[in-house]
Every structure is written in structure tokens, then in C-alpha cells.
Motif scaffolding. Structure first.
Motif, PDB file in Angstrom:
ATOM      1  N   SER A   1     -78.975 -34.826 -23.698  1.00 35.55           N
ATOM      2  CA  SER A   1     -78.403 -34.629 -22.361  1.00 35.55           C
ATOM      3  C   SER A   1     -76.925 -34.998 -22.336  1.00 35.55           C
ATOM      4  N   LEU A   2     -76.550 -36.058 -23.018  1.00 40.20           N
ATOM      5  CA  LEU A   2     -75.147 -36.475 -23.084  1.00 40.20           C
ATOM      6  C   LEU A   2     -74.315 -35.430 -23.821  1.00 40.20           C
ATOM      7  N   LEU A   3     -74.843 -34.926 -24.923  1.00 44.80           N
ATOM      8  CA  LEU A   3     -74.114 -33.911 -25.693  1.00 44.80           C
ATOM      9  C   LEU A   3     -73.864 -32.656 -24.862  1.00 44.80           C
ATOM     10  N   GLU A   4     -74.828 -32.255 -24.062  1.00 47.26           N
ATOM     11  CA  GLU A   4     -74.635 -31.056 -23.235  1.00 47.26           C
ATOM     12  C   GLU A   4     -73.587 -31.306 -22.153  1.00 47.26           C
ATOM     13  N   LEU A   5     -73.541 -32.518 -21.595  1.00 38.30           N
ATOM     14  CA  LEU A   5     -72.483 -32.838 -20.629  1.00 38.30           C
ATOM     15  C   LEU A   5     -71.116 -32.792 -21.306  1.00 38.30           C
ATOM     16  N   VAL A   6     -71.043 -33.343 -22.503  1.00 38.90           N
ATOM     17  CA  VAL A   6     -69.792 -33.344 -23.277  1.00 38.90           C
ATOM     18  C   VAL A   6     -69.336 -31.910 -23.547  1.00 38.90           C
ATOM     19  N   LYS A   7     -70.254 -31.083 -24.009  1.00 39.31           N
ATOM     20  CA  LYS A   7     -69.914 -29.698 -24.340  1.00 39.31           C
ATOM     21  C   LYS A   7     -69.499 -28.914 -23.100  1.00 39.31           C
ATOM     22  N   THR A   8     -70.191 -29.151 -22.016  1.00 40.58           N
ATOM     23  CA  THR A   8     -69.857 -28.440 -20.784  1.00 40.58           C
ATOM     24  C   THR A   8     -68.503 -28.888 -20.251  1.00 40.58           C
ATOM     25  N   ARG A   9     -68.246 -30.194 -20.256  1.00 38.52           N
ATOM     26  CA  ARG A   9     -66.963 -30.690 -19.746  1.00 38.52           C
ATOM     27  C   ARG A   9     -65.788 -30.147 -20.562  1.00 38.52           C
ATOM     28  N   ALA A  10     -65.876 -30.201 -21.874  1.00 38.76           N
ATOM     29  CA  ALA A  10     -64.793 -29.664 -22.708  1.00 38.76           C
ATOM     30  C   ALA A  10     -64.607 -28.173 -22.442  1.00 38.76           C
ATOM     31  N   SER A  11     -65.702 -27.468 -22.256  1.00 39.23           N
ATOM     32  CA  SER A  11     -65.625 -26.030 -22.008  1.00 39.23           C
ATOM     33  C   SER A  11     -65.011 -25.720 -20.648  1.00 39.23           C
TER      34      SER A  11
ATOM     35  N   PRO B   1     -69.742 -13.987 -22.631  1.00 38.90           N
ATOM     36  CA  PRO B   1     -70.958 -14.762 -22.377  1.00 38.90           C
ATOM     37  C   PRO B   1     -72.204 -13.901 -22.592  1.00 38.90           C
ATOM     38  N   ALA B   2     -73.279 -14.533 -22.975  1.00 34.54           N
ATOM     39  CA  ALA B   2     -74.525 -13.811 -23.274  1.00 34.54           C
ATOM     40  C   ALA B   2     -74.961 -12.933 -22.109  1.00 34.54           C
ATOM     41  N   ARG B   3     -74.763 -13.425 -20.899  1.00 36.19           N
ATOM     42  CA  ARG B   3     -75.159 -12.645 -19.722  1.00 36.19           C
ATOM     43  C   ARG B   3     -73.986 -11.898 -19.132  1.00 36.19           C
ATOM     44  N   GLY B   4     -72.885 -11.823 -19.867  1.00 36.59           N
ATOM     45  CA  GLY B   4     -71.710 -11.124 -19.358  1.00 36.59           C
ATOM     46  C   GLY B   4     -71.084 -11.823 -18.166  1.00 36.59           C
ATOM     47  N   GLY B   5     -71.358 -13.146 -18.048  1.00 38.80           N
ATOM     48  CA  GLY B   5     -70.815 -13.899 -16.934  1.00 38.80           C
ATOM     49  C   GLY B   5     -71.596 -13.718 -15.643  1.00 38.80           C
ATOM     50  N   LYS B   6     -72.751 -13.064 -15.730  1.00 37.12           N
ATOM     51  CA  LYS B   6     -73.564 -12.814 -14.540  1.00 37.12           C
ATOM     52  C   LYS B   6     -74.681 -13.855 -14.471  1.00 37.12           C
ATOM     53  N   VAL B   7     -74.987 -14.280 -13.281  1.00 36.65           N
ATOM     54  CA  VAL B   7     -76.073 -15.231 -13.058  1.00 36.65           C
ATOM     55  C   VAL B   7     -77.371 -14.451 -13.027  1.00 36.65           C
TER      56      VAL B   7
ATOM     57  N   ILE C   1     -62.617 -27.641 -19.257  1.00 36.18           N
ATOM     58  CA  ILE C   1     -61.197 -27.890 -19.491  1.00 36.18           C
ATOM     59  C   ILE C   1     -60.563 -26.722 -20.237  1.00 36.18           C
ATOM     60  N   ASN C   2     -61.262 -26.217 -21.254  1.00 33.70           N
ATOM     61  CA  ASN C   2     -60.734 -25.141 -22.094  1.00 33.70           C
ATOM     62  C   ASN C   2     -60.962 -23.745 -21.515  1.00 33.70           C
ATOM     63  N   ARG C   3     -61.613 -23.682 -20.368  1.00 33.72           N
ATOM     64  CA  ARG C   3     -61.867 -22.415 -19.685  1.00 33.72           C
ATOM     65  C   ARG C   3     -62.624 -21.429 -20.574  1.00 33.72           C
ATOM     66  N   CYS C   4     -63.668 -21.919 -21.212  1.00 38.27           N
ATOM     67  CA  CYS C   4     -64.446 -21.103 -22.138  1.00 38.27           C
ATOM     68  C   CYS C   4     -65.731 -20.622 -21.462  1.00 38.27           C
ATOM     69  N   ALA C   5     -65.706 -19.401 -20.951  1.00 36.74           N
ATOM     70  CA  ALA C   5     -66.856 -18.837 -20.254  1.00 36.74           C
ATOM     71  C   ALA C   5     -68.070 -18.720 -21.171  1.00 36.74           C
ATOM     72  N   PHE C   6     -67.839 -18.313 -22.408  1.00 37.19           N
ATOM     73  CA  PHE C   6     -68.946 -18.158 -23.355  1.00 37.19           C
ATOM     74  C   PHE C   6     -69.691 -19.482 -23.515  1.00 37.19           C
ATOM     75  N   CYS C   7     -68.958 -20.565 -23.760  1.00 32.39           N
ATOM     76  CA  CYS C   7     -69.585 -21.867 -23.992  1.00 32.39           C
ATOM     77  C   CYS C   7     -70.147 -22.462 -22.701  1.00 32.39           C
ATOM     78  N   LEU C   8     -69.485 -22.225 -21.573  1.00 27.29           N
ATOM     79  CA  LEU C   8     -70.030 -22.685 -20.294  1.00 27.29           C
ATOM     80  C   LEU C   8     -71.377 -22.033 -20.026  1.00 27.29           C
ATOM     81  N   ASP C   9     -71.464 -20.747 -20.252  1.00 34.06           N
ATOM     82  CA  ASP C   9     -72.721 -20.034 -20.067  1.00 34.06           C
ATOM     83  C   ASP C   9     -73.801 -20.639 -20.963  1.00 34.06           C
TER      84      ASP C   9
END
Length: 152
Positions: free
Chosen positions: A33-43, A144-150, A45-53
Motif C-alpha cells: 500500500s505504501l509503494l502504491e502511494l509512493v508511485k502515485t504521488r511521483a506520477s 494509459p491502458a484505458r486511454g485515459g478513460k474511466v 508530480i511528473n504528470r504521467c498519465a500512464f503511470c497514474l492510470d
């Protein structure tokens, strides 16, 4: 957005090395859970849609709440994170914005108060790794895998 280059097919040996780094980062003893928070937060900051998704989906699948994922954008003001998570997020911010922050003593001291020496190195590796992935994905415009779509 159009993908600039498929880095996986262009340089498979390089990407295998990156995957080895990812594997080491995931098996470092820190909480998933901590690693996913870390990865999401960095993403964020870096504006990485692929990694945020990717990482918000993985975090949700592991039981993370929508509220805590949304609050990562303003984690300093949010009260939903533990002291350990807050220390990790401050370290993510410091290292992801290294040129701006210089990794301040306050961020290090907060992190060192919550993590053992071995965990400090493991956390730093996780931050190094996600920042690397962000640079591949943003630099080559990975979609992003879903093309940025929810998903409905």
C-alpha cells in the motif's frame, strides 16, 4: 496524444534491465500500500498519465480508498495518512523535485524517524524506479491502458 516510440520493442534489453529494477523495488520489504502511494504521488508530480492510470488501479485493487488517492495531490493538508506515509510522501516530493529541493534535511529526518536504514534505501529505490518509469512513459508518450478513460 500520439505515442512517440514503443520503448519495449525498440530496446528490449534496456527494458529488461528496468524490469529487474522494478522487481527489486517491489520485493524490498515495504508495504504494498505504501509503494502504491509512493508511485502515485511521483506520477502526479511528473504528470504521467500512464503511470497514474496503472498505479491508481493497482492501489484500488489492493483496497486503497478513492479519498486517499485523490488527496495525494494535496497530501500535506490531508489528515488521512499515517506518520509513516507522510514521511514517505515528503521524501517522494524531495527526491522527485530534487533540482528544486536539494533533498532537505527536514524531509530526510522525517523519513529516517519512520523507516529503518534498510527501509530508507528501499524507499529511495522505489522513488528512483517510479521516476524512471515516469520518464519513459512521459518522454515516449505512452498511452494509459484505458486511454485515459474511466471504466463505467
Amino acid at each position: 496524444m500520439t505515442t512517440r516510440l514503443n520503448h519495449w520493442t525498440a530496446a528490449p534489453k534496456v527494458m529488461q534491465a528496468m524490469m529487474a529494477l522494478e522487481k527489486a523495488s517491489r520485493s524490498n520489504g515495504l508495504e504494498h500500500s505504501l509503494l502504491e502511494l509512493v508511485k502515485t504521488r511521483a506520477s502526479i508530480i511528473n504528470r504521467c498519465a500512464f503511470c497514474l492510470d496503472m498505479h491508481t488501479r493497482e492501489a484500488r485493487a489492493a483496497g486503497e480508498t478513492e479519498e486517499r488517492l485523490i488527496m495525494l495531490a494535496a497530501w500535506e493538508e490531508a489528515t488521512c495518512y499515517t506518520p509513516r506515509e507522510r514521511a514517505a510522501l515528503a521524501w517522494v516530493d524531495a527526491l522527485t523535485r530534487l533540482a528544486e529541493t536539494g533533498a532537505p534535511d527536514a524531509a530526510f529526518e522525517a523519513m529516517a524517524a519512520e523507516f529503518s536504514a534498510e527501509e530508507q534505501v528501499a524507499l529511495t529505490l522505489a522513488i528512483v524506479t517510479i521516476n524512471g518509469w515516469n520518464r519513459f512513459a512521459v518522454g515516449f508518450r505512452a498511452e494509459p491502458a484505458r486511454g485515459g478513460k474511466v471504466a463505467a
